[in-house]
Design an enzyme around this catalytic site. Structure first.
Site, short mmCIF file in Angstrom:
data_model
loop_
_atom_site.label_atom_id
_atom_site.label_comp_id
_atom_site.label_asym_id
_atom_site.label_seq_id
_atom_site.Cartn_x
_atom_site.Cartn_y
_atom_site.Cartn_z
N CYS A 175 -8.90 -3.50 -11.62
CA CYS A 175 -8.64 -2.36 -10.74
C CYS A 175 -7.34 -2.54 -9.94
CB CYS A 175 -9.82 -2.09 -9.82
SG CYS A 175 -10.13 -3.43 -8.67
N ASN B 105 -3.75 -7.34 -7.81
CA ASN B 105 -2.74 -7.31 -6.74
C ASN B 105 -2.84 -8.58 -5.89
OD1 ASN B 105 -2.41 -4.76 -7.69
ND2 ASN B 105 -3.48 -3.75 -6.01
N HIS C 207 0.79 -1.22 0.00
CA HIS C 207 0.00 0.00 0.00
C HIS C 207 0.83 1.27 0.00
CE1 HIS C 207 -4.06 -1.28 -0.38
NE2 HIS C 207 -3.62 -2.41 0.13
N ARG D 286 -11.55 2.47 -2.05
CA ARG D 286 -11.14 1.57 -0.96
C ARG D 286 -11.69 2.12 0.36
NH1 ARG D 286 -6.05 1.18 -4.21
NH2 ARG D 286 -5.64 -1.03 -4.52
N ARG E 29 -16.19 -0.17 -3.07
CA ARG E 29 -15.87 -1.51 -2.59
C ARG E 29 -16.18 -1.53 -1.09
NH1 ARG E 29 -9.91 -3.82 -2.67
NH2 ARG E 29 -9.49 -2.29 -1.07
N ARG F 127 2.46 -10.16 -1.23
CA ARG F 127 2.66 -8.93 -2.01
C ARG F 127 3.44 -7.85 -1.27
NH1 ARG F 127 -3.56 -6.64 -2.40
NH2 ARG F 127 -2.73 -4.54 -2.37
C1 PEP Z 1 -6.31 -5.84 -5.68
O1 PEP Z 1 -6.16 -6.76 -4.90
O2 PEP Z 1 -5.85 -5.85 -6.84
C2 PEP Z 1 -7.06 -4.64 -5.30
C3 PEP Z 1 -7.37 -3.74 -6.18
O3 PEP Z 1 -7.38 -4.47 -3.99
P1 PEP Z 1 -6.32 -4.09 -2.82
O4 PEP Z 1 -5.06 -3.66 -3.51
O5 PEP Z 1 -6.95 -3.00 -2.05
O6 PEP Z 1 -6.21 -5.36 -2.09
MG MG Z 2 -7.38 -6.85 -3.12
#
Ligand code: PEP
Ligand code: MG
Length: 588
Positions: free
Chosen positions: A512, A464, A198, A305, A341, A475
């Site tokens: 997204c 992601n 993030h 988000r 979301r 990640r």
């Molecule tokens: C993702 O997982 O690609 C996503 C868009 O949500 P986040 O990055 O908030 O987990």
């Molecule tokens: Mg996600």
């Protein structure tokens, strides 16, 4: 080099937000550096003692839970390590010393506790006895935990620095980034993290150059040092030499020229050379991010988000508060859509004090997002009611995160239907036709996309998470960041499967995740048939240029060719070839 000049030193990490920043750094080592000190009145002592006792109880419970989980999963022997931690929270000498110092120093309890615990640990550490040195480590560990629990009730202030600086931190959690004074951060450098952590997503969306995965950089640097952050090549340069600065100034002016050309695209449509319109929207985290949406030429918001509303506070956001927030954002972007979301807490997005999630061994595989909502129906319903109410004034769509299969989707939709019915009966206006979508970010959902597609209005692919779960690559773990490969053949196949399932059921499908903002991969996504791309607002102009430069048949051809390739690097090279041919100036 003259004697007065300091030597230039370079550190390599991963460049996750392009551009260059130069300035003084502020180093945030870990939670213990964040403890602020403030005076209290003698009348506040009982309250401070109360906070301290609550934090000790909370800590004790967390340790016991962790101990039990470890006993069940690994064995009682390993779990016994935590006996020593339990002894620390019950250590009378330590606790009494804190209470005594509270009276004499008249300072906040986290400060006093840190002082006492650190001194205690240092004393033990100096004694030449391996057992006592272990005890010192236990104390340090538990101290962090107790302080974190105390801070759950007091928002962090360490990131709200008033001077311009480059932030150097061990890790920036979503709650850190939500509380920092973004306007004063010139650049970001962290020990941990990867492209989809993030901190990286935030840096890109704020246009702040960032380098992550610098391992132990916080241990090597001191606040006040002069550095240059190269967010494109992933370099942190300490004491940059004049020629280094000149070189970067030249690169920056070239970048600025591209940026100013991109600005002219703001009001143009994201249509391919052969006339296919791709909806190009932006991702936002905080309501104030909405300003950047239209400013960068996006058509609405493809991912809001909302979990960021729950961070850094001691009470849950009420229905009215959420309604007001969603209404304002929806009004700002209408008639373009706002895809909300539902909150995705858990994983690395924790909201201690509001939604308590105890430590988990595998938080990303744990109590997260829709799983948490379906077990906290009241909190979930509060949000859904607020969204439905706001849908009367804007073009709002809802999507559920972390859907793993049909039962979960149906469970979430049933709660939504309940809220809908309650509001309808009370005569509250709302959009009767509100579209409901599922995020596809778990491989099981991707594999069952044909089943899910018949029960939603759209899919939004969270690459992601889809990548981290498919490739089993955390990640946010910088040690394995090189294994996080968006062009892995398995990802390509899953994306194709999802898009085909969506279109077979006549619903639209978008992306997204961060892949949507990577211009090298746009040809692949278009070739796979994505109808929408939602990227960080500042990436939107570049993605628009990419879309406008491509034609669908060449992208389809690319997909057909890459499906025959067996390695991530070969697939990436082919994507780069086409991207370079069409908009080489945007790469690198
Ligand atoms: C993702 O997982 O690609 C996503 C868009 O949500 P986040 O990055 O908030 O987990
Ligand atoms: Mg996600």
């Amino acid at each position: 080099m003259s004697g007065g000049e300091r030597q230039e030193i370079r550190f390599e990490g991963a460049g996750v937000s392009p551009g260059m920043a130069c300035g003084k750094i502020h180093v945030v080592r870990d939670d213990l550096d964040d403890v602020s000190r403030y005076r209290i009145a003698p009348s506040q002592i009982p309250d401070e003692i109360g906070r301290f006792e609550t934090a000790l109880i909370q800590t004790r419970m967390q340790i016991l839970e962790m101990q039990q989980r470890i006993a069940e999963s690994i064995g009682a022997k390993d779990a016994a390590i935590f006996d020593a931690h339990l002894l620390v929270v019950e250590d009378r000498t330590l606790i009494d010393e804190v209470l005594r110092k509270l009276e004499t120093d008249l300072c906040n309890v986290e400060w006093v506790f840190q002082e006492v615990a650190t001194r205690y640990a240092e004393t033990l550490n100096k004694i030449d006895d391996p057992y006592l040195r272990e005890r010192a480590l236990d104390i340090q560990d538990v101290t962090k935990r107790v302080i974190r629990n105390l801070q759950g009730k007091a928002p962090k202030t360490f990131l709200a620095l008033s001077e311009l600086h480059i932030l150097v931190a061990h890790n920036l959690t979503p709650s850190d980034t939500a509380s920092m004074n973004r306007a004063n951060v010139l650049g970001i450098a962290t020990d941990l993290g990867s492209r989809t952590s993030h901190a990286a997503i935030l840096a890109r969306s704020l246009n702040i150059p960032a380098v992550v995965g610098l391992h132990d950089i916080t241990a090597k640097l001191e606040t006040g040092q002069h550095v240059l952050v190269d967010g494109s090549d992933g370099l942190l340069i300490v004491n940059p030499a004049p020629e280094t600065i000149a070189h970067y100034a030249e690169l920056e002016s070239r970048r600025a020229r591209v940026v100013s050309q991109l600005k002219q695209l703001r009001t143009t449509r994201s249509t391919t050379r052969d006339g296919r319109h791709i909806v190009l929207s932006a991702n936002i985290e905080l309501p104030e991010d909405v300003e950047a949406v239209a400013a960068n030429g996006a058509e609405g918001i493809g991912l809001y988000r909302t979990e960021f509303l729950y961070l850094n506070r001691t009470t849950l956001p009420t229905e009215d508060e959420q309604f007001e927030t969603y209404r304002k954002v929806a009004e700002r972007v209408r008639p373009d859509p706002l895809i909300i979301r539902t909150f995705d807490l858990g994983g690395d997005k924790l909201a201690p004090g509001t939604v308590d999630i105890t430590d988990e061994l595998n938080p990303f595989l744990g109590w997260r997002a829709i799983r948490l909502c379906l077990e906290n129906i009241d909190i979930f319903k509060t949000q859904l009611r607020a969204i439905l109410r706001a849908s009367a004034v804007g073009n709002i769509k809802i999507m559920f995160p972390m859907i793993s299969g049909l039962e979960e989707l149906r469970g979430a939709k049933a709660v939504l239907a309940e809220c809908h019915e309650e509001l309808r009966r009370s005569g509250v206006p709302l959009d009767e036709e509100i579209e409901v979508g599922a995020m596809i970010e778990i491989p099981s959902a991707a594999l069952c996309a044909n089943v899910l597609a018949s029960e939603v209005d759209f899919f939004s692919i969270g690459t992601n998470d889809l990548i981290q779960y498919t490739l089993a690559v955390d990640r946010v773990n910088e040690k394995i960041a090189h294994l996080y490969e968006p062009t892995h053949p398995a990802i390509l196949r899953l994306l194709r499967m999802i898009a085909e399932a969506a279109h077979a059921h006549h619903i639209w499908v978008g992306v997204c995740g961060e892949m949507a903002g990577d211009v090298a991969l746009v040809p692949l996504l278009l070739g796979l048939g994505m109808d929408e791309l939602s990227a960080g607002a500042t990436s939107v102009p570049r993605v628009k240029r990419a879309v406008q430069s491509l034609a669908i048949p060449e992208c389809r051809e690319l997909v057909e060719e890459t499906l025959k390739l067996n390695t991530s690097s070969e697939i990436l090279s082919r994507c780069l070839e086409l991207a370079d041919k069409r908009y080489g100036d945007l790469l690198g």
